[in-house]
Design a protein around this motif. Structure first.
Motif, short mmCIF file in Angstrom:
data_model
loop_
_atom_site.label_atom_id
_atom_site.label_comp_id
_atom_site.label_asym_id
_atom_site.label_seq_id
_atom_site.Cartn_x
_atom_site.Cartn_y
_atom_site.Cartn_z
N VAL A 1 11.90 -1.74 -18.98
CA VAL A 1 11.18 -0.47 -18.97
C VAL A 1 12.21 0.64 -19.10
CG1 VAL A 1 9.18 -1.28 -17.66
CG2 VAL A 1 11.20 -0.48 -16.43
N PRO A 2 11.83 1.80 -19.63
CA PRO A 2 12.83 2.84 -19.93
C PRO A 2 13.50 3.43 -18.69
CG PRO A 2 10.59 3.62 -20.35
CD PRO A 2 10.50 2.15 -20.14
N HIS A 3 12.81 3.44 -17.58
CA HIS A 3 13.38 3.87 -16.30
C HIS A 3 12.44 3.37 -15.22
CE1 HIS A 3 10.72 7.31 -17.57
NE2 HIS A 3 10.20 6.99 -16.41
N GLY A 4 12.73 3.66 -13.98
CA GLY A 4 11.80 3.29 -12.93
C GLY A 4 12.45 2.80 -11.66
N GLY A 5 12.23 3.53 -10.58
CA GLY A 5 12.55 3.06 -9.25
C GLY A 5 11.25 2.86 -8.49
N PHE A 6 11.34 2.17 -7.36
CA PHE A 6 10.14 1.91 -6.56
C PHE A 6 10.56 1.88 -5.11
CE2 PHE A 6 6.40 -0.45 -5.04
CZ PHE A 6 5.39 0.14 -5.79
N ARG B 1 19.08 16.64 -10.47
CA ARG B 1 17.81 16.83 -11.18
C ARG B 1 16.87 15.64 -11.03
NH1 ARG B 1 19.41 17.59 -17.19
NH2 ARG B 1 20.71 15.80 -16.58
N LEU B 2 17.45 14.44 -10.84
CA LEU B 2 16.62 13.24 -10.80
C LEU B 2 15.65 13.23 -9.63
CD1 LEU B 2 19.32 10.47 -11.46
CD2 LEU B 2 17.89 11.64 -13.13
N LEU B 3 15.99 13.92 -8.55
CA LEU B 3 15.27 13.76 -7.29
C LEU B 3 13.82 14.21 -7.34
CD1 LEU B 3 18.06 14.87 -4.78
CD2 LEU B 3 17.49 12.56 -5.58
N GLU B 4 13.48 15.05 -8.29
CA GLU B 4 12.12 15.59 -8.32
C GLU B 4 11.17 14.81 -9.23
OE1 GLU B 4 11.78 19.36 -10.82
OE2 GLU B 4 13.94 19.32 -10.37
N TYR B 5 11.65 13.67 -9.80
CA TYR B 5 10.84 12.98 -10.80
C TYR B 5 10.41 11.58 -10.37
CZ TYR B 5 12.19 16.69 -13.99
OH TYR B 5 12.38 17.91 -14.58
N ARG B 6 9.20 11.24 -10.74
CA ARG B 6 8.69 9.88 -10.60
C ARG B 6 8.71 9.21 -11.97
NH1 ARG B 6 3.76 12.93 -10.37
NH2 ARG B 6 2.28 12.34 -12.04
N ALA B 7 8.39 7.94 -12.02
CA ALA B 7 8.33 7.22 -13.29
C ALA B 7 7.16 7.74 -14.12
CB ALA B 7 8.18 5.72 -13.05
N SER B 8 7.31 7.66 -15.43
CA SER B 8 6.24 8.09 -16.33
C SER B 8 5.14 7.02 -16.36
CB SER B 8 6.78 8.31 -17.73
OG SER B 8 7.12 7.07 -18.34
N PRO C 1 0.80 -1.24 0.00
CA PRO C 1 0.00 0.00 0.00
C PRO C 1 0.83 1.28 0.00
CG PRO C 1 -0.86 -1.57 1.60
CD PRO C 1 0.44 -2.13 1.11
N SER C 2 2.06 1.21 0.53
CA SER C 2 2.90 2.40 0.57
C SER C 2 3.69 2.60 -0.71
CB SER C 2 3.88 2.31 1.75
OG SER C 2 4.89 1.32 1.49
N GLY C 3 3.58 1.67 -1.66
CA GLY C 3 4.42 1.68 -2.84
C GLY C 3 4.36 2.98 -3.63
N THR C 4 5.53 3.48 -4.04
CA THR C 4 5.63 4.73 -4.78
C THR C 4 6.63 4.57 -5.91
OG1 THR C 4 5.18 5.98 -2.75
CG2 THR C 4 6.15 7.19 -4.60
N TRP C 5 6.23 4.93 -7.13
CA TRP C 5 7.13 4.92 -8.27
C TRP C 5 7.99 6.17 -8.27
CZ3 TRP C 5 8.20 1.20 -11.80
CH2 TRP C 5 7.32 0.11 -11.88
N THR C 6 9.26 5.99 -8.61
CA THR C 6 10.19 7.10 -8.76
C THR C 6 10.96 6.92 -10.06
OG1 THR C 6 12.02 5.99 -7.61
CG2 THR C 6 10.46 7.27 -6.25
N PHE C 7 11.76 7.89 -10.40
CA PHE C 7 12.53 7.81 -11.64
C PHE C 7 13.58 6.70 -11.59
CE2 PHE C 7 15.87 9.10 -14.64
CZ PHE C 7 15.12 9.30 -15.78
N SER C 8 14.20 6.51 -10.42
CA SER C 8 15.27 5.52 -10.28
C SER C 8 15.38 5.10 -8.83
CB SER C 8 16.60 6.10 -10.77
OG SER C 8 17.02 7.16 -9.92
#
Length: 379
Positions: free
Chosen positions: A170-175, A249-256, A35-42
């Motif tokens: 996938v092109p990018h994606g952290g979780f 710059r990466l810190l402000e982005y989530r996965a698309s 339930p706490s899962g959150t997508w991020t850029f990396s």
């Protein structure tokens, strides 16, 4: 042109191990069902964004392993924490006696890395953290879909982070998952140009893995460069994964949303089974002929790569590339914050460890080709 064996899965995964789109199936898999899962850029973004949920004292000390990539170290330092490094054994397991020596009243958390898709022992880690009132950070960037016995890595920690794109095409994606408050800082979707470039990279890698695709890949590369010149676009200004380089710059982005849409084509059980089968096939070919730090596949492991220890690994990597086999020269430099004596203890991993491809796109024939290429380079 000889097909190239890519070290990471590519767009070729979709016709090979794909399935009809299923909007919700991937959401049933751990960690994506948390339930706490959150997508991020990396993965590094996941670590940074998850740290506030731990509610650690500002400037307190976090215990971190001597063998690390460096960006996770930089992330913790940028977040304002003091770091203290602990020893690992010859198989990169945690040295609990050294951990005991490193704990004092300033220590608030333990950062643990699950290496190459092999789990650290979660139960003694959990007991240690409970005994010393420490928060546990599980770094699962290299170990998506790995278990320790019947427990998924990431399920024991107050914070766990994953680099999804390293295991899945996938092109990018952290979780990230947390036992504290879910991050609510309003990350923006990844820039469309970065997503487009990374998607093209997946496509190019997939084309290179096919003998007919290699010709198409050359044409596509020329067309892409031509279009870039036409619109005046400079790839160097487009945000990428960051690699071992820190990129604020990466810190402000989530996965698309494109990433989560692609997830519906993938099947976790197939990914795990093929990676394990490929690892075992390659181990059988190389055991006794090459130094293998992980000669046996443990129960529950979902291996990211097949690590081997070789001398002059830069030369070996280049000669493998000449034979159409990609590999990874992972973590060859220690972060300068790490004490020199501890850095020296794991220096042989940085000098000699080369990671070979065993991902879900590959077949037994690919594994034979990887083994033949390595043996030909080393003999």
């Amino acid at each position: 042109m000889q097909p190239r064996i890519p070290v990471y899965p590519s767009a070729a995964s979709f016709p090979r191990v794909g399935r009809l789109p299923s909007a919700a199936r991937w959401k049933e898999w751990f960690p994506f069902n948390d339930p706490s899962g959150t997508w991020t850029f990396s993965g590094r973004v996941a670590l940074y964004q998850g740290l506030p949920s731990l509610d650690l004292p500002p400037g307190s000390t976090i215990l971190v392993p001597a063998y690390h990539q460096g960006v996770e170290i930089e992330t913790l330092l940028v977040a304002g924490y003091t770091l203290r490094y602990y020893r690992l054994d010859e198989r990169l397991g945690i040295d609990f006696a050294d951990l005991e020596r490193k704990v004092d009243r300033t220590v608030s958390a333990l950062h643990v890395i699950h290496y190459f898709g092999f789990a650290q022992r979660l139960e003694p880690i959990r007991r240690f953290c409970e005994a010393h009132a420490l928060k546990l950070i599980e770094d699962c960037a290299l170990s998506l879909f790995t278990r320790d016995g019947d427990r998924w890595v990431g399920s024991a920690g107050e914070l766990a982070l994953y680099s999804v794109y390293k295991t899945l095409p996938v092109p990018h994606g952290g979780f990230l998952i947390t036992k504290g408050a879910r991050p609510t800082n309003g990350m923006r979707p990844a820039p469309w140009r970065s997503t487009a470039v990374q998607t093209l990279d997946l496509l190019n890698s997939g084309l290179q893995a096919n003998k007919w695709g290699r010709r198409a890949e050359v044409w596509l590369g020329r067309a892409t460069h031509g279009m870039a010149r036409l619109i005046g676009w400079d790839r160097s200004t487009t945000m990428g994964f960051g690699g071992a380089t820190w990129d604020q710059r990466l810190l402000e982005y989530r996965a698309s949303s494109w990433v989560t849409w692609l997830m519906r084509f993938l099947d976790r059980d197939t990914v795990i089974a093929r990676r394990r089968a490929n690892f075992q096939h390659l181990a059988a070919r190389l055991r006794g002929r090459v130094t293998l730090p992980f000669p046996e596949l443990t129960d529950g492991a979902c291996p990211l790569f097949f690590p081997v220890l070789v001398r002059d690994k830069v030369r070996v990597q280049q000669q493998l590339e000449d034979r159409g086999v990609q590999s990874v020269n992972l973590w060859d430099t220690s972060h300068p914050d790490c004490p020199s004596d501890l850095a020296a203890e794991v220096a042989h991993w940085r000098r000699e460890c080369l990671e070979l491809p065993i991902h879900q796109e590959l077949s037994p024939a690919h594994m034979d080709r990887v083994a033949d290429a390595l043996l030909s380079v080393l003999t």
